[in-house]
Design a protein around this motif. Sequence first.
Motif, PDB file in Angstrom:
ATOM      1  N   ASN A 151     -18.135  99.244   9.649  1.00  0.00           N
ATOM      2  CA  ASN A 151     -19.565  99.499   9.512  1.00  0.00           C
ATOM      3  C   ASN A 151     -19.903 100.468   8.390  1.00  0.00           C
ATOM      4  O   ASN A 151     -20.672 100.146   7.487  1.00  0.00           O
ATOM      5  CB  ASN A 151     -20.136 100.018  10.839  1.00  0.00           C
ATOM      6  N   ALA A 152     -19.333 101.667   8.433  1.00  0.00           N
ATOM      7  CA  ALA A 152     -19.643 102.641   7.395  1.00  0.00           C
ATOM      8  C   ALA A 152     -19.137 102.174   6.034  1.00  0.00           C
ATOM      9  O   ALA A 152     -19.769 102.432   5.003  1.00  0.00           O
ATOM     10  CB  ALA A 152     -19.044 103.997   7.756  1.00  0.00           C
ATOM     11  N   ALA A 197     -26.882  96.228  12.917  1.00  0.00           N
ATOM     12  CA  ALA A 197     -28.058  97.102  12.954  1.00  0.00           C
ATOM     13  C   ALA A 197     -27.791  98.533  12.510  1.00  0.00           C
ATOM     14  O   ALA A 197     -28.724  99.338  12.467  1.00  0.00           O
ATOM     15  CB  ALA A 197     -28.625  97.123  14.382  1.00  0.00           C
ATOM     16  N   CYS A 198     -26.546  98.866  12.146  1.00  0.00           N
ATOM     17  CA  CYS A 198     -26.215 100.284  11.972  1.00  0.00           C
ATOM     18  C   CYS A 198     -26.928 100.944  10.801  1.00  0.00           C
ATOM     19  O   CYS A 198     -27.031 102.175  10.755  1.00  0.00           O
ATOM     20  CB  CYS A 198     -24.712 100.482  11.867  1.00  0.00           C
ATOM     21  N   ALA A 253     -30.141 100.050  10.041  1.00  0.00           N
ATOM     22  CA  ALA A 253     -31.564  99.771  10.220  1.00  0.00           C
ATOM     23  C   ALA A 253     -32.213 100.570  11.337  1.00  0.00           C
ATOM     24  O   ALA A 253     -33.446 100.632  11.402  1.00  0.00           O
ATOM     25  CB  ALA A 253     -31.765  98.269  10.496  1.00  0.00           C
ATOM     26  N   VAL A 254     -31.425 101.166  12.223  1.00  0.00           N
ATOM     27  CA  VAL A 254     -31.989 101.885  13.362  1.00  0.00           C
ATOM     28  C   VAL A 254     -31.661 103.366  13.267  1.00  0.00           C
ATOM     29  O   VAL A 254     -30.734 103.776  12.561  1.00  0.00           O
ATOM     30  CB  VAL A 254     -31.477 101.322  14.711  1.00  0.00           C
ATOM     31  N   SER A 255     -32.422 104.178  13.997  1.00  0.00           N
ATOM     32  CA  SER A 255     -32.134 105.607  14.099  1.00  0.00           C
ATOM     33  C   SER A 255     -31.018 105.826  15.110  1.00  0.00           C
ATOM     34  O   SER A 255     -30.664 104.910  15.868  1.00  0.00           O
ATOM     35  CB  SER A 255     -33.387 106.350  14.561  1.00  0.00           C
ATOM     36  N   PRO A 256     -30.435 107.017  15.167  1.00  0.00           N
ATOM     37  CA  PRO A 256     -29.424 107.277  16.202  1.00  0.00           C
ATOM     38  C   PRO A 256     -29.934 107.045  17.619  1.00  0.00           C
ATOM     39  O   PRO A 256     -29.192 106.549  18.471  1.00  0.00           O
ATOM     40  CB  PRO A 256     -29.057 108.747  15.956  1.00  0.00           C
ATOM     41  N   VAL A 257     -31.196 107.394  17.889  1.00  0.00           N
ATOM     42  CA  VAL A 257     -31.761 107.111  19.213  1.00  0.00           C
ATOM     43  C   VAL A 257     -31.881 105.604  19.414  1.00  0.00           C
ATOM     44  O   VAL A 257     -31.587 105.071  20.489  1.00  0.00           O
ATOM     45  CB  VAL A 257     -33.125 107.798  19.388  1.00  0.00           C
ATOM     46  N   ASN A 284     -24.299 106.066  13.898  1.00  0.00           N
ATOM     47  CA  ASN A 284     -24.844 105.024  14.774  1.00  0.00           C
ATOM     48  C   ASN A 284     -23.739 104.226  15.455  1.00  0.00           C
ATOM     49  O   ASN A 284     -23.874 103.817  16.621  1.00  0.00           O
ATOM     50  CB  ASN A 284     -25.755 104.087  13.972  1.00  0.00           C
ATOM     51  N   THR A 285     -22.647 104.007  14.739  1.00  0.00           N
ATOM     52  CA  THR A 285     -21.512 103.299  15.341  1.00  0.00           C
ATOM     53  C   THR A 285     -20.903 104.102  16.475  1.00  0.00           C
ATOM     54  O   THR A 285     -20.558 103.558  17.534  1.00  0.00           O
ATOM     55  CB  THR A 285     -20.447 103.001  14.268  1.00  0.00           C
ATOM     56  N   LEU A 286     -20.769 105.391  16.275  1.00  0.00           N
ATOM     57  CA  LEU A 286     -20.226 106.265  17.324  1.00  0.00           C
ATOM     58  C   LEU A 286     -21.097 106.245  18.578  1.00  0.00           C
ATOM     59  O   LEU A 286     -20.610 105.988  19.687  1.00  0.00           O
ATOM     60  CB  LEU A 286     -20.119 107.691  16.792  1.00  0.00           C
ATOM     61  N   VAL A 287     -22.377 106.493  18.402  1.00  0.00           N
ATOM     62  CA  VAL A 287     -23.241 106.718  19.562  1.00  0.00           C
ATOM     63  C   VAL A 287     -23.592 105.412  20.271  1.00  0.00           C
ATOM     64  O   VAL A 287     -23.713 105.377  21.498  1.00  0.00           O
ATOM     65  CB  VAL A 287     -24.501 107.506  19.133  1.00  0.00           C
ATOM     66  N   ALA A 288     -23.751 104.322  19.544  1.00  0.00           N
ATOM     67  CA  ALA A 288     -24.033 103.038  20.186  1.00  0.00           C
ATOM     68  C   ALA A 288     -22.857 102.591  21.043  1.00  0.00           C
ATOM     69  O   ALA A 288     -23.029 102.072  22.158  1.00  0.00           O
ATOM     70  CB  ALA A 288     -24.349 101.977  19.130  1.00  0.00           C
TER      71      ALA A 288
END
Length: 443
Positions: free
Chosen positions: A225-226, A284-285, A287-291, A242-246
């Motif tokens: 992803n990154a 989506a990583c 395009a979206v916020s961490p939340v 985002n990959t971590l938290v999702a």
Amino acid sequence: MVNTGDTAWILVSAALVLLMTPGLALFYGGMVRAKSVLNMMMMSFGALALISVLWVLYGYSIAFGDDLGAGLLGDPTQYFGLKGLMEDTTSEEGGLPVMAFVGFQAVFAIITVALISGAIADRAKFGAWMVFAGVWATVVYFPVAHWVFDFSLDEHVGGWIANNLAAIDFAGGTAVHINAGAAGLALALVLGKRRGFGREAMRPHNLPLVMIGAGLLWFGWFGFNAGSALAANNTASVAWVNTLVATAAATLGWLLVEKIRDGHSTSLGAASGVVAGLVAITPACSAVSPVGAIIVGAIAGALCALAVGLKYKLGYDDSLDVVGVHLVGGLWGTIAIGFLADPDAPAGVESLFFGGSVDQLWRQVVGAVAVLAFSFILTLVIGFVIQKTMGFRITEEDEITGIDNVVHAESGYDFASLGSSGSTAPLAGQARAEARNTERTLA
């Protein structure tokens, strides 16, 4: 000028993604029964070997060569054998040697093909699988990679999903996961159910292997992803977080569903939740916020936990839940962009919940459905042709005996050698037992 920092990041990311295929082999290998573990792992390693060669010969050219018309296919002869690419200083992405980009995209092709194998565990001939892998990569993955990943720059014309449709797929929700999930469903239908499916327990034989494999997948996925930012920059940083938290949220979501539904949370559920979250956040990583990533992941974990049971209700034998995790997770992650994309994220697009726009939503749906239909239909055709010509499925007798012994003449666990140090008694006892059985048969 070559940007050495970005080049180093992409080469490291490519190595991380390459590690995902052995990680997948461990993940899948632990999930099958002991008599199938080597065959399951061999299908991943076979894909790694074969697709690497095909990518260099013509795969990269089909995916990233000049478009032959309508954004459907790159010119397969333009970069045949990667001719001319060693001479270029930098790629059109800016600052990267072309060969760094070639290597990064190669490992995406490898893992996509390997993912499909989980749908047909325990019952596919290895030779037939290798033929399928080569044909499928050629007529399905390479063209879809052109659709999704090949952007038009200057005089170069790329694929229709990336450019004409303008759907967002940052790292492969459509090209990798929906593509592999739809193919897995089609192959499961072609090969039919395993002997005893729905009647006999087919539990994972080694859950520690599953957990190790899931951990390696999570680790490698940061490159997946990154690394797709193609630079060591802010976009890569956002994708990493985002990959971590999702993934973390998806693990919690899956475990919660298990606790409510079954009364307990399992290690297999945790590992499966990890993969579900990774799949969903892949497109989506950026395009979206961490939340937003937490929301994407939590829903993915719960949704996929429920979706894996569909095979029993609908009657298809997707052995290791490629459909329930990769197809369902990939569809959710791709379409979720239309609901949750944040204009402040690197992709910079509005969504239904952040901006009140449905423009991106319909683009995401069209891209997802197009890849699903294309992959499913062509995989059905390829699978049926292989089944009718060389045979794709092993015999019922061989399935009972165990595919490792029959196809590879090996066993994942040599229990006969577990006697006391230096003693041949266990082997001698086994030999005597085999001799008695032979005498009874002859009598």
